[in-house]
Scaffold this motif. Structure first.
Motif, mmCIF file in Angstrom:
data_model
loop_
_atom_site.group_PDB
_atom_site.id
_atom_site.type_symbol
_atom_site.label_atom_id
_atom_site.label_comp_id
_atom_site.label_asym_id
_atom_site.label_seq_id
_atom_site.Cartn_x
_atom_site.Cartn_y
_atom_site.Cartn_z
ATOM 1 N N LYS A 503 0.825 -1.214 0.000
ATOM 2 C CA LYS A 503 0.000 0.000 0.000
ATOM 3 C C LYS A 503 0.856 1.259 0.000
ATOM 4 C CE LYS A 503 -4.342 -1.518 2.135
ATOM 5 N NZ LYS A 503 -5.272 -1.302 3.276
ATOM 6 N N ASN A 504 2.065 1.132 0.568
ATOM 7 C CA ASN A 504 2.963 2.281 0.650
ATOM 8 C C ASN A 504 4.022 2.262 -0.448
ATOM 9 O OD1 ASN A 504 2.423 3.831 3.404
ATOM 10 N ND2 ASN A 504 2.141 1.655 3.809
ATOM 11 N N ASP A 505 3.745 1.485 -1.496
ATOM 12 C CA ASP A 505 4.670 1.381 -2.635
ATOM 13 C C ASP A 505 6.065 0.956 -2.206
ATOM 14 O OD1 ASP A 505 2.690 2.222 -4.445
ATOM 15 O OD2 ASP A 505 3.083 4.323 -3.949
#
Length: 689
Positions: A503-505
């Protein structure tokens, strides 16, 4: 019979010592039969469910034959009637999926009353077996998960689910490969037993003592030599033992008294052995039992697991060796007299013990066959060595070779196989109980629920999630074996970490997450108040186990930073880049020797700097500023990619390496020059030997 009893290996859990020769030989033959069965299925594979069913049946039978309900004199010399009943019922119930294999296959999910009754009986008996071998911790955790499965509709909204009927729950946990007979037990059947047997055979053949002797012959005469030899010997035996406590007991019995004699306190002598013994599970080629489960969970080859683990493992042992040197300098220890040092020829005396390990590595790394094949052929190699080593020694020194010389080798093989079975019961039961937890996750979907809870607690802070995971592993590890600890935590938390990272790359390979959990599960073995390895070392050192555990954990703090380092810097795992985190085929491995050498060298400087900061010593005593600078060096060399990201003056990873190495070199040179003018600064308070 007395001689036969003496031939048995020392176990971590005390077993019965029978007065009756009949009982003694019954249990011995059962243990030997299990080893024969495992070798048979390694060459002639059986159906997965059948093999797992028989494997667990052997384990339960041996537990109730050998390990009493409570440790007391009357129950320790014979088998009471209720244990005979548990043996019979437990074995038959566990064999039920094998006996009814075709009927169950023809009516999947359509369970009869007898199916459910047998399943419940088997689960109950498994709980009792786990309690006898490991205490109540894992059983309690598994039972809580079962209650959650059954009473799901009554749970708080955030974790509620529709609940599972007794029939569905029992069938899912016992009559499918989702629960007890799931992946963890499957790995115990296919991989772990063979490697435990391999280690047992090497130990029985004399390899363990040989490794200790080699370490002392090379290092005994140096400052703090016994402690340094303990580190090397634990690393060598850890390569083949895969057990923290077994490593501590095997090596520590010899090294701890010598460390005390050389000037270390009882606490520090025990702590050095604990730190060295615990880290043995990190060492390729065997590592700990959990490493095989990592490979199975991720669908990766075990060879790739070894490759990923090699730099952190060797950096870990090198830094402990460095810490021991610093402690020796601080205490002013001197070298041992030459008369106490083993002659160099000891290295050649057991060089043949290296052959089976080379066979293992060749088949794994060069032939690229499965770990099962590698272990099988390595075991056959050690069989041959054990049979011919005594006659060959006599032949070399021109002594008469007798029939007894050959029979001794067969006898050693027999008792090594018996010992391997006894040592395996804990792993088999732990993986079976852990299967209940994994089955609960698959039945209820608690994994996704937990991800939501963790995300609310930690937000998008990956570092905070990792800290929570590490703490969870350490707490669970106080009551669980490393293997069970890894299975529980990785099943619950690893998917959460990967999801939140995505989700936070932040692309992170799954292997980094699983090794992170593995490391902290191992460290729990020396974490007070229930560090099992610390208790073992403290008993030998005659010291307080909590104090030994605290000191050992202080030494192992350098191990705690390595999982964080390789999580954020995958190059420490020799991973260049990652495509799909869940797919090992998309991992690009670093293969350039110079790049690998650079990464390893920088890892050593980083971990050495951290160790010096903790010990307050490099060449001489470090002042406050030097210790702060050492802490700054650590991230510069271990996680240069993070330094590049957050510090504008660092353009690339090489710049980070150069800055860290330069600071370390300046501090070293400054202390070296000052101490050259005043050599007394290089030693602390002298200790008498």
């Amino acid at each position: 019979m007395e001689k036969a009893k003496k031939d048995e290996q020392v176990l971590e859990v005390k077993s019965r010592e029978f007065d009756s020769p009949i009982l003694f030989w019954i249990t011995t033959i059962v243990c030997f039969s299990w080893a024969v069965f495992q070798l048979y299925i390694a060459y002639f594979p059986l159906n997965t469910t059948i093999a797992r069913s028989i494997h667990l049946a052997f384990a339960l039978g041996i537990i109730f034959l050998l390990f009493p309900l409570k440790i007391h004199k009357s129950a320790n010399s014979f088998i009471p009637w209720y244990d005979w009943i548990l043996v019979i019922i437990g074995v038959l119930a566990t064999l039920y999926p094998f006996i009814e294999f075709y009927d169950l296959a023809n009516r999947p999910g359509d369970y009869l009353v007898r199916d459910i009754v047998v399943s419940l009986i088997a689960i109950f008996i498994l709980f009792e077996a786990g309690r006898r071998m490991m205490g109540p911790a894992l059983g309690i955790i598994a039972f809580i998960f079962l209650l959650y499965c059954y009473f799901g509709q009554y749970m708080p909204d955030i974790i509620a689910h529709q609940g599972a009927s007794l029939s569905k729950l029992a069938g899912h946990m016992f009559l499918t490969t989702e629960g007890i007979f799931g992946v963890p037990l499957g790995v115990s059947v296919s991989f772990i037993y063979l490697f435990v047997l391999f280690g047992s055979l090497l130990e029985r053949a004399g390899a363990g003592q040989y490794f200790i002797n080699v370490a002392f012959s090379l290092l005994g005469r140096f400052r703090g030599g016994p402690a340094k030899a303990s580190v090397i010997a634990s690393g060598l035996t850890g390569m083949v033992s895969g057990s923290s406590t077994a490593n501590v007991v095997t090596v520590g019995t010899f090294t701890i008294p010598l460390m005390k004699k050389a000037g270390l306190t009882s606490v520090k002598a025990g702590a050095v052995e604990v730190a060295a013994g615990v880290n043995g599970q990190l060492m390729p080629p065997i590592m700990g039992a959990a490493a095989f489960i990592i490979a199975e969970f991720l669908g990766m080859s075990y060879t790739n697991i070894m490759i990923a683990a090699v730099i952190p493992a060797f950096a870990c042992y090198a830094s402990l060796f460095f810490i021991v040197h610093l402690e020796s300098c601080k205490l002013g220890l001197k070298s041992s007299p030459k008369s106490e040092i083993s002659k160099f020829k000891i290295i050649l005396s057991g060089i043949h013990y290296i052959i089976p390990i080379l066979v293992l590595l060749y088949i794994l790394l060069i032939a690229k066959e499965s770990p099962i094949s590698a272990a099988f052929y390595a075991i056959n190699t050690i069989f041959i060595i054990m049979i011919i080593q005594d006659p060959l020694k006599k032949f070399i020194i021109h002594e008469k070779i007798t029939k007894a010389d050959f029979l001794r080798g067969f006898s050693d093989i027999f008792w090594a196989m018996v010992a391997a079975s006894k040592n395996m019961v804990t792993v088999a039961v732990a993986t079976a109980l852990a299967g209940l937890i994994i089955g609960s996750i698959s039945l209820t979907g608690i994994g996704q629920v937990l991800a939501d809870v963790v995300e609310k607690l930690a937000g998008n802070n990956i570092l905070l999630i990792l800290v929570l995971t590490a703490v969870m592993s350490l707490i669970l590890g106080m009551g669980l074996p490393t293997t069970a600890n890894y299975i529980v935590v990785s099943s619950l938390v690893a998917p959460v970490i990967l999801m939140l990272a995505g989700k936070n790359d932040f692309i992170i390979p799954a292997i980094a997450v699983h090794l992170f959990v593995f490391y902290f599960g191992i460290l729990a073995d020396d974490t007070p108040p229930v560090g099992i390895a610390a208790y073992a070392a403290a008993g030998i050192a005659k010291a307080n186990p909590v104090t030994v555990g605290l000191q050992g954990f202080f030494y192992d703090l350098r191990t705690t930073i390595l999982p964080f380092a390789f999580f954020f810097n995958n190059k420490l795992l020799l991973i260049e880049s990652v495509g799909n985190p869940y797919d090992p085929l998309t991992i690009v491995w670093i293969s350039d020797p110079l790049t690998i050498l650079l990464i390893f060298s920088m890892a050593l400087i980083g971990i050495f700097a951290f160790s010096s900061a903790l010990q307050g010593w490099l060449v001489t005593r470090c002042n406050v500023i030097e210790r702060i600078l050492m802490l700054i060096i650590t991230p510069l060399c271990l996680v240069p990619n993070i330094c590049v990201k957050y510090f504008d003056f660092i353009n690339d990873e090489c710049t980070s390496y150069i800055i860290g190495t330069t600071i370390f070199a300046i501090i070293f040179a400054k202390q070296w020059i000052i101490s050259s003018k005043n050599p007394s600064l290089r030693s602390g308070t002298p200790k008498a030997i």
